[in-house]
Design a protein around this motif. Structure first.
Motif, PDB file in Angstrom:
ATOM      1  N   ASN A 175       1.599  -5.742 -18.669  1.00 41.98           N
ATOM      2  CA  ASN A 175       2.537  -5.117 -17.748  1.00 41.98           C
ATOM      3  C   ASN A 175       2.462  -3.629 -18.054  1.00 41.98           C
ATOM      4  O   ASN A 175       2.282  -3.236 -19.185  1.00 41.98           O
ATOM      5  N   LEU A 176       2.541  -2.835 -17.062  1.00 44.56           N
ATOM      6  CA  LEU A 176       2.401  -1.404 -17.308  1.00 44.56           C
ATOM      7  C   LEU A 176       3.644  -0.928 -18.043  1.00 44.56           C
ATOM      8  O   LEU A 176       3.896  -1.364 -19.133  1.00 44.56           O
ATOM      9  N   THR A 177       4.447  -0.098 -17.514  1.00 41.50           N
ATOM     10  CA  THR A 177       5.601   0.381 -18.268  1.00 41.50           C
ATOM     11  C   THR A 177       6.911  -0.117 -17.670  1.00 41.50           C
ATOM     12  O   THR A 177       7.965   0.430 -17.955  1.00 41.50           O
ATOM     13  N   ALA A 178       6.858  -1.155 -16.859  1.00 41.23           N
ATOM     14  CA  ALA A 178       8.073  -1.690 -16.253  1.00 41.23           C
ATOM     15  C   ALA A 178       8.950  -2.350 -17.310  1.00 41.23           C
ATOM     16  O   ALA A 178       8.458  -2.893 -18.289  1.00 41.23           O
ATOM     17  N   SER A 179      10.240  -2.302 -17.098  1.00 44.09           N
ATOM     18  CA  SER A 179      11.196  -2.953 -17.978  1.00 44.09           C
ATOM     19  C   SER A 179      12.231  -3.689 -17.156  1.00 44.09           C
ATOM     20  O   SER A 179      12.565  -3.281 -16.047  1.00 44.09           O
ATOM     21  N   GLY A 180      12.718  -4.781 -17.758  1.00 44.27           N
ATOM     22  CA  GLY A 180      13.877  -5.441 -17.197  1.00 44.27           C
ATOM     23  C   GLY A 180      15.115  -4.803 -17.793  1.00 44.27           C
ATOM     24  O   GLY A 180      15.057  -3.692 -18.330  1.00 44.27           O
ATOM     25  N   SER A 181      16.216  -5.514 -17.737  1.00 41.60           N
ATOM     26  CA  SER A 181      17.456  -5.058 -18.362  1.00 41.60           C
ATOM     27  C   SER A 181      18.214  -6.294 -18.828  1.00 41.60           C
ATOM     28  O   SER A 181      17.848  -7.420 -18.482  1.00 41.60           O
ATOM     29  N   ALA A 182      19.263  -6.106 -19.592  1.00 35.71           N
ATOM     30  CA  ALA A 182      20.054  -7.237 -20.071  1.00 35.71           C
ATOM     31  C   ALA A 182      20.512  -8.059 -18.865  1.00 35.71           C
ATOM     32  O   ALA A 182      21.100  -7.522 -17.934  1.00 35.71           O
ATOM     33  N   GLY A 183      20.187  -9.342 -18.849  1.00 36.95           N
ATOM     34  CA  GLY A 183      20.544 -10.202 -17.729  1.00 36.95           C
ATOM     35  C   GLY A 183      19.590 -10.145 -16.559  1.00 36.95           C
ATOM     36  O   GLY A 183      19.720 -10.907 -15.602  1.00 36.95           O
ATOM     37  N   ASN A 184      18.628  -9.235 -16.600  1.00 35.41           N
ATOM     38  CA  ASN A 184      17.638  -9.094 -15.523  1.00 35.41           C
ATOM     39  C   ASN A 184      16.238  -8.912 -16.114  1.00 35.41           C
ATOM     40  O   ASN A 184      15.590  -7.882 -15.920  1.00 35.41           O
ATOM     41  N   GLN A 203      -6.852 -14.324 -20.901  1.00 33.77           N
ATOM     42  CA  GLN A 203      -7.694 -13.802 -21.971  1.00 33.77           C
ATOM     43  C   GLN A 203      -6.975 -12.765 -22.810  1.00 33.77           C
ATOM     44  O   GLN A 203      -7.599 -11.903 -23.402  1.00 33.77           O
ATOM     45  N   GLY A 204      -5.684 -12.838 -22.882  1.00 32.87           N
ATOM     46  CA  GLY A 204      -4.886 -11.906 -23.678  1.00 32.87           C
ATOM     47  C   GLY A 204      -3.717 -11.393 -22.863  1.00 32.87           C
ATOM     48  O   GLY A 204      -3.729 -11.428 -21.636  1.00 32.87           O
ATOM     49  N   PHE A 205      -2.674 -10.945 -23.566  1.00 34.70           N
ATOM     50  CA  PHE A 205      -1.488 -10.415 -22.896  1.00 34.70           C
ATOM     51  C   PHE A 205      -0.891  -9.334 -23.775  1.00 34.70           C
ATOM     52  O   PHE A 205      -0.670  -9.539 -24.959  1.00 34.70           O
ATOM     53  N   ARG A 206      -0.619  -8.180 -23.191  1.00 36.72           N
ATOM     54  CA  ARG A 206      -0.022  -7.069 -23.928  1.00 36.72           C
ATOM     55  C   ARG A 206       1.246  -6.612 -23.229  1.00 36.72           C
ATOM     56  O   ARG A 206       1.254  -6.393 -22.020  1.00 36.72           O
ATOM     57  N   VAL A 207       2.307  -6.451 -24.008  1.00 38.84           N
ATOM     58  CA  VAL A 207       3.541  -5.835 -23.514  1.00 38.84           C
ATOM     59  C   VAL A 207       3.505  -4.395 -24.014  1.00 38.84           C
ATOM     60  O   VAL A 207       3.503  -4.149 -25.214  1.00 38.84           O
ATOM     61  N   ARG A 208       3.446  -3.463 -23.113  1.00 41.25           N
ATOM     62  CA  ARG A 208       3.259  -2.055 -23.460  1.00 41.25           C
ATOM     63  C   ARG A 208       4.497  -1.453 -24.110  1.00 41.25           C
ATOM     64  O   ARG A 208       5.603  -1.945 -23.988  1.00 41.25           O
ATOM     65  N   ALA A 209       4.282  -0.326 -24.790  1.00 42.53           N
ATOM     66  CA  ALA A 209       5.374   0.412 -25.433  1.00 42.53           C
ATOM     67  C   ALA A 209       6.441   0.756 -24.400  1.00 42.53           C
ATOM     68  O   ALA A 209       6.125   1.075 -23.255  1.00 42.53           O
ATOM     69  N   ASN A 210       7.675   0.685 -24.831  1.00 39.99           N
ATOM     70  CA  ASN A 210       8.832   1.002 -23.990  1.00 39.99           C
ATOM     71  C   ASN A 210       9.031   0.023 -22.837  1.00 39.99           C
ATOM     72  O   ASN A 210       9.760   0.322 -21.904  1.00 39.99           O
ATOM     73  N   SER A 211       8.373  -1.140 -22.897  1.00 34.53           N
ATOM     74  CA  SER A 211       8.634  -2.204 -21.932  1.00 34.53           C
ATOM     75  C   SER A 211       9.634  -3.151 -22.581  1.00 34.53           C
ATOM     76  O   SER A 211       9.370  -3.694 -23.652  1.00 34.53           O
ATOM     77  N   ASN A 212      10.755  -3.335 -21.948  1.00 37.04           N
ATOM     78  CA  ASN A 212      11.856  -4.070 -22.560  1.00 37.04           C
ATOM     79  C   ASN A 212      12.344  -5.185 -21.651  1.00 37.04           C
ATOM     80  O   ASN A 212      12.144  -5.143 -20.440  1.00 37.04           O
ATOM     81  N   TYR A 213      12.999  -6.170 -22.252  1.00 35.16           N
ATOM     82  CA  TYR A 213      13.548  -7.303 -21.528  1.00 35.16           C
ATOM     83  C   TYR A 213      12.456  -8.000 -20.706  1.00 35.16           C
ATOM     84  O   TYR A 213      12.522  -8.092 -19.486  1.00 35.16           O
ATOM     85  N   ILE A 214      11.461  -8.478 -21.436  1.00 36.67           N
ATOM     86  CA  ILE A 214      10.322  -9.183 -20.858  1.00 36.67           C
ATOM     87  C   ILE A 214      10.342 -10.614 -21.384  1.00 36.67           C
ATOM     88  O   ILE A 214      10.578 -10.844 -22.568  1.00 36.67           O
ATOM     89  N   ARG A 215      10.068 -11.580 -20.528  1.00 38.77           N
ATOM     90  CA  ARG A 215      10.032 -12.990 -20.934  1.00 38.77           C
ATOM     91  C   ARG A 215       8.671 -13.577 -20.528  1.00 38.77           C
ATOM     92  O   ARG A 215       8.248 -13.432 -19.383  1.00 38.77           O
ATOM     93  N   LEU A 216       8.003 -14.240 -21.484  1.00 32.06           N
ATOM     94  CA  LEU A 216       6.732 -14.920 -21.234  1.00 32.06           C
ATOM     95  C   LEU A 216       6.975 -16.409 -21.436  1.00 32.06           C
ATOM     96  O   LEU A 216       7.387 -16.824 -22.523  1.00 32.06           O
ATOM     97  N   ILE A 217       6.721 -17.223 -20.420  1.00 31.24           N
ATOM     98  CA  ILE A 217       7.027 -18.649 -20.496  1.00 31.24           C
ATOM     99  C   ILE A 217       5.807 -19.486 -20.103  1.00 31.24           C
ATOM    100  O   ILE A 217       5.241 -19.310 -19.016  1.00 31.24           O
ATOM    101  N   GLY A 218       5.416 -20.391 -21.007  1.00 29.03           N
ATOM    102  CA  GLY A 218       4.419 -21.407 -20.686  1.00 29.03           C
ATOM    103  C   GLY A 218       2.981 -20.952 -20.567  1.00 29.03           C
ATOM    104  O   GLY A 218       2.143 -21.698 -20.066  1.00 29.03           O
ATOM    105  N   LEU A 219       2.668 -19.762 -21.039  1.00 35.74           N
ATOM    106  CA  LEU A 219       1.300 -19.258 -20.906  1.00 35.74           C
ATOM    107  C   LEU A 219       0.370 -19.896 -21.930  1.00 35.74           C
ATOM    108  O   LEU A 219       0.787 -20.311 -23.004  1.00 35.74           O
ATOM    109  N   ASP A 220      -0.901 -19.948 -21.592  1.00 35.96           N
ATOM    110  CA  ASP A 220      -1.959 -20.401 -22.479  1.00 35.96           C
ATOM    111  C   ASP A 220      -2.859 -19.182 -22.679  1.00 35.96           C
ATOM    112  O   ASP A 220      -3.441 -18.680 -21.713  1.00 35.96           O
ATOM    113  N   VAL A 221      -2.919 -18.668 -23.900  1.00 33.29           N
ATOM    114  CA  VAL A 221      -3.622 -17.412 -24.152  1.00 33.29           C
ATOM    115  C   VAL A 221      -4.767 -17.656 -25.131  1.00 33.29           C
ATOM    116  O   VAL A 221      -4.595 -18.320 -26.150  1.00 33.29           O
ATOM    117  N   THR A 222      -5.916 -17.109 -24.821  1.00 31.50           N
ATOM    118  CA  THR A 222      -7.070 -17.223 -25.689  1.00 31.50           C
ATOM    119  C   THR A 222      -7.740 -15.857 -25.812  1.00 31.50           C
ATOM    120  O   THR A 222      -7.670 -15.045 -24.898  1.00 31.50           O
TER     121      THR A 222
END
Length: 124
Positions: free
Chosen positions: A25-34, A47-66
């Protein structure tokens, strides 16, 4: 495309299949409750997943990462197949499987704060 356009309170559904790409995800962020949610529908292998610096309130569910065969992860093994950069916070990882790790690759690396990993597996 969704990872670039998603905003607070929205969900990116990743449908079953093998995606030969590294998701960040680029630099997008959620918020508490959102939280911004990335959720697999069926077995979605990335093939990989990165949460960038200053990206907050992110949820990853059920992914298969290699990391198998993907140059970005091999180039920076200290980051891991799934990683969060410093200054990110409230990143919740749930029911994620990290597998087929190439030598010297970390499975999950959390550099941010107030994050959690629940019901997930790392398989060699």
């Amino acid at each position: 495309k969704c990872a670039q356009d998603v905003r607070a309170g929205q969900t990116c559904l990743i449908h079953a299949g093998r995606y030969d790409e590294f998701i960040e995800n680029l630099t997008a962020s959620g918020s508490a409750g959102n939280y911004i949610t990335f959720q697999a529908v069926g077995q979605a292998t990335l093939q990989g997943f990165r949460v960038r610096a200053n990206s907050n309130y992110i949820r990853l569910i059920g992914l298969d990462v290699t990391s198998a065969g993907f140059a970005t992860v091999r180039q920076y093994p200290q980051y891991g197949a799934l990683y969060t950069e410093p200054n990110s916070h409230h990143v919740d990882i749930e029911a994620v499987t990290v597998r087929d790790l190439t030598p010297n690759i970390i499975g999950i690396s959390i550099s941010g704060s107030q994050s959690s990993v629940k019901n997930s597996m790392i398989l060699k």
